[in-house]
Design a protein around this motif. Structure first.
Motif, PDB file in Angstrom:
ATOM      1  N   TRP A 192      -8.383  -6.373  10.863  1.00  0.00           N
ATOM      2  CA  TRP A 192      -9.017  -5.698   9.860  1.00  0.00           C
ATOM      3  C   TRP A 192     -10.371  -4.812  10.558  1.00  0.00           C
ATOM      4  O   TRP A 192     -10.679  -5.597  11.279  1.00  0.00           O
ATOM      5  CB  TRP A 192      -8.990  -5.233   8.436  1.00  0.00           C
ATOM      6  CG  TRP A 192      -9.116  -3.777   8.139  1.00  0.00           C
ATOM      7  CD1 TRP A 192      -8.592  -2.767   8.025  1.00  0.00           C
ATOM      8  CD2 TRP A 192     -10.682  -4.572   7.174  1.00  0.00           C
ATOM      9  NE1 TRP A 192      -9.853  -1.707   7.380  1.00  0.00           N
ATOM     10  CE2 TRP A 192     -10.349  -2.708   7.057  1.00  0.00           C
ATOM     11  CE3 TRP A 192     -11.346  -4.785   7.040  1.00  0.00           C
ATOM     12  CZ2 TRP A 192     -10.995  -2.177   6.022  1.00  0.00           C
ATOM     13  CZ3 TRP A 192     -12.655  -4.417   6.605  1.00  0.00           C
ATOM     14  CH2 TRP A 192     -12.149  -2.915   5.582  1.00  0.00           C
ATOM     15  N   PHE A 223      -9.348  -5.239   0.864  1.00  0.00           N
ATOM     16  CA  PHE A 223      -9.556  -7.007   1.959  1.00  0.00           C
ATOM     17  C   PHE A 223     -10.754  -6.920   1.137  1.00  0.00           C
ATOM     18  O   PHE A 223     -11.008  -8.404   1.708  1.00  0.00           O
ATOM     19  CB  PHE A 223      -9.629  -6.370   3.256  1.00  0.00           C
ATOM     20  CG  PHE A 223      -8.675  -6.354   4.095  1.00  0.00           C
ATOM     21  CD1 PHE A 223      -7.118  -7.086   4.325  1.00  0.00           C
ATOM     22  CD2 PHE A 223      -8.108  -4.651   5.056  1.00  0.00           C
ATOM     23  CE1 PHE A 223      -6.234  -7.311   4.190  1.00  0.00           C
ATOM     24  CE2 PHE A 223      -6.489  -5.606   5.714  1.00  0.00           C
ATOM     25  CZ  PHE A 223      -5.864  -5.995   5.155  1.00  0.00           C
ATOM     26  N   PHE A 249      -2.394  -0.796  11.959  1.00  0.00           N
ATOM     27  CA  PHE A 249      -1.003  -1.300  10.783  1.00  0.00           C
ATOM     28  C   PHE A 249      -0.365  -1.728  12.361  1.00  0.00           C
ATOM     29  O   PHE A 249      -0.449  -1.339  13.091  1.00  0.00           O
ATOM     30  CB  PHE A 249      -0.657  -0.809   9.444  1.00  0.00           C
ATOM     31  CG  PHE A 249      -0.582  -0.917   8.464  1.00  0.00           C
ATOM     32  CD1 PHE A 249      -0.198  -1.827   7.684  1.00  0.00           C
ATOM     33  CD2 PHE A 249      -2.511  -0.512   8.761  1.00  0.00           C
ATOM     34  CE1 PHE A 249      -0.818  -1.636   6.298  1.00  0.00           C
ATOM     35  CE2 PHE A 249      -2.790  -0.491   6.883  1.00  0.00           C
ATOM     36  CZ  PHE A 249      -2.188  -1.370   5.743  1.00  0.00           C
ATOM     37  N   GLU A 254      -7.372   3.914   5.590  1.00  0.00           N
ATOM     38  CA  GLU A 254      -8.934   2.771   5.712  1.00  0.00           C
ATOM     39  C   GLU A 254      -9.808   2.438   3.757  1.00  0.00           C
ATOM     40  O   GLU A 254      -9.756   1.255   3.821  1.00  0.00           O
ATOM     41  CB  GLU A 254      -9.272   3.905   6.605  1.00  0.00           C
ATOM     42  CG  GLU A 254      -9.049   3.654   7.633  1.00  0.00           C
ATOM     43  CD  GLU A 254      -9.501   3.013   8.945  1.00  0.00           C
ATOM     44  OE1 GLU A 254     -10.506   2.396   8.398  1.00  0.00           O
ATOM     45  OE2 GLU A 254      -8.964   2.538   9.631  1.00  0.00           O
ATOM     46  N   ALA A 291      -6.559  -8.931   7.341  1.00  0.00           N
ATOM     47  CA  ALA A 291      -7.946  -9.385   7.114  1.00  0.00           C
ATOM     48  C   ALA A 291      -8.648  -9.160   8.236  1.00  0.00           C
ATOM     49  O   ALA A 291      -9.205  -8.040   8.849  1.00  0.00           O
ATOM     50  CB  ALA A 291      -8.440 -10.155   5.602  1.00  0.00           C
ATOM     51  N   LEU A 351       0.601  -1.205  -0.076  1.00  0.00           N
ATOM     52  CA  LEU A 351      -0.018  -0.037   0.301  1.00  0.00           C
ATOM     53  C   LEU A 351       0.780   1.404   0.117  1.00  0.00           C
ATOM     54  O   LEU A 351       1.943   1.586   0.423  1.00  0.00           O
ATOM     55  CB  LEU A 351      -0.595   0.209   1.661  1.00  0.00           C
ATOM     56  CG  LEU A 351      -1.530   0.751   1.768  1.00  0.00           C
ATOM     57  CD1 LEU A 351      -3.069   0.388   2.535  1.00  0.00           C
ATOM     58  CD2 LEU A 351      -1.137   2.519   2.672  1.00  0.00           C
ATOM     59  N   LEU A 377      -2.193  -6.541   3.532  1.00  0.00           N
ATOM     60  CA  LEU A 377      -0.962  -5.623   3.355  1.00  0.00           C
ATOM     61  C   LEU A 377      -0.097  -5.248   4.182  1.00  0.00           C
ATOM     62  O   LEU A 377      -0.291  -4.918   5.323  1.00  0.00           O
ATOM     63  CB  LEU A 377      -2.292  -4.641   3.274  1.00  0.00           C
ATOM     64  CG  LEU A 377      -3.676  -4.779   3.003  1.00  0.00           C
ATOM     65  CD1 LEU A 377      -4.936  -3.330   2.571  1.00  0.00           C
ATOM     66  CD2 LEU A 377      -3.397  -4.928   0.796  1.00  0.00           C
ATOM     67  N   CYS A 423      -7.135  -0.486   2.753  1.00  0.00           N
ATOM     68  CA  CYS A 423      -8.327  -1.306   2.904  1.00  0.00           C
ATOM     69  C   CYS A 423      -8.986  -2.275   3.341  1.00  0.00           C
ATOM     70  O   CYS A 423      -9.222  -3.444   2.730  1.00  0.00           O
ATOM     71  CB  CYS A 423      -7.897  -0.823   4.947  1.00  0.00           C
ATOM     72  SG  CYS A 423      -6.101  -0.921   5.437  1.00  0.00           S
ATOM     73  N   LEU A 476      -1.139  -5.504   7.645  1.00  0.00           N
ATOM     74  CA  LEU A 476      -2.564  -5.800   8.720  1.00  0.00           C
ATOM     75  C   LEU A 476      -3.168  -7.205   8.011  1.00  0.00           C
ATOM     76  O   LEU A 476      -3.032  -7.337   6.786  1.00  0.00           O
ATOM     77  CB  LEU A 476      -2.959  -3.921   7.896  1.00  0.00           C
ATOM     78  CG  LEU A 476      -5.254  -4.248   8.718  1.00  0.00           C
ATOM     79  CD1 LEU A 476      -4.413  -4.862  10.567  1.00  0.00           C
ATOM     80  CD2 LEU A 476      -5.538  -2.979   8.381  1.00  0.00           C
TER      81      LEU A 476
END
Length: 182
Positions: free
Chosen positions: A174, A117, A145, A110, A171, A91, A125, A113, A169
């Motif tokens: 998250w 995801f 993260f 965000e 899934a 990312l 990520l 993500c 991070l």
């Protein structure tokens, strides 16, 4: 368009390229901190520009960042190094100078993500940043993260070696919108 609370992520337009190239690429000192490859002179109208509009690709998802309050181009962001077998991606984001310090980065992270995801079905990520990039470290941490490592003197930046930090991070870890809660 993918929407956060302050920003939207959309496909890049040809009209975005000269602005992003001038403010994010031609600023050599800043670009050298944002990319592990050495800066070199590149014309904005060529395919070599990192902001060139390209055909969709399974390996990368480049976006233009727009401010939702006025639809102004705020920067660039995306997922890259997308590995569909291991379901991981990197990312990254870069904001135009006039948009830095407004708290947009955590919203961008965000939304990236959510895209990674929920839309792409990724499992992990990851982001890498310079150890002194407090704004990115703060945005990554606020988005959930976890710092997973430090690469000592791994990046050659503006004439010296500096440390990089790696954040990840998963899934299942998250928590969408957690940064907005009191």
């Amino acid at each position: 368009m993918l929407r956060g609370t302050k920003i939207g992520l959309r496909a890049r337009h040809e009209s975005d390229v000269p602005v992003l190239h001038a403010e994010l690429y031609d600023d050599v000192a800043t670009r050298s901190r944002a990319d592990s490859r050495p800066w070199r002179p590149v014309s904005p109208g060529t395919e070599a520009s990192p902001f060139a509009v390209t055909e969709p690709d399974d390996d990368a998802a480049p976006f233009a960042v727009v401010a939702l309050d006025n639809d102004e181009l705020a920067g660039a962001a995306g997922l890259w190094g997308i590995d569909t077998h291991n379901r991981i991606a990197h990312l990254g984001l870069s904001l135009r100078p006039g948009f830095r310090g407004r708290g947009l980065a955590v919203d961008i992270v965000e939304v990236l993500c959510a895209y990674g995801f929920t839309v792409r079905g990724l499992h992990r990520l990851q982001l890498e940043t310079l150890a002194d990039n407090t704004a990115m470290i703060r945005a990554a941490s606020r988005a959930g993260f976890v710092q997973e490592g430090r690469l000592r003197r791994a990046a050659w930046v503006n004439g010296e070696f500096v440390d990089e930090v790696i954040f990840g991070l998963l899934a299942e870890d998250w928590n969408p919108g957690a940064h907005e809660r009191p």
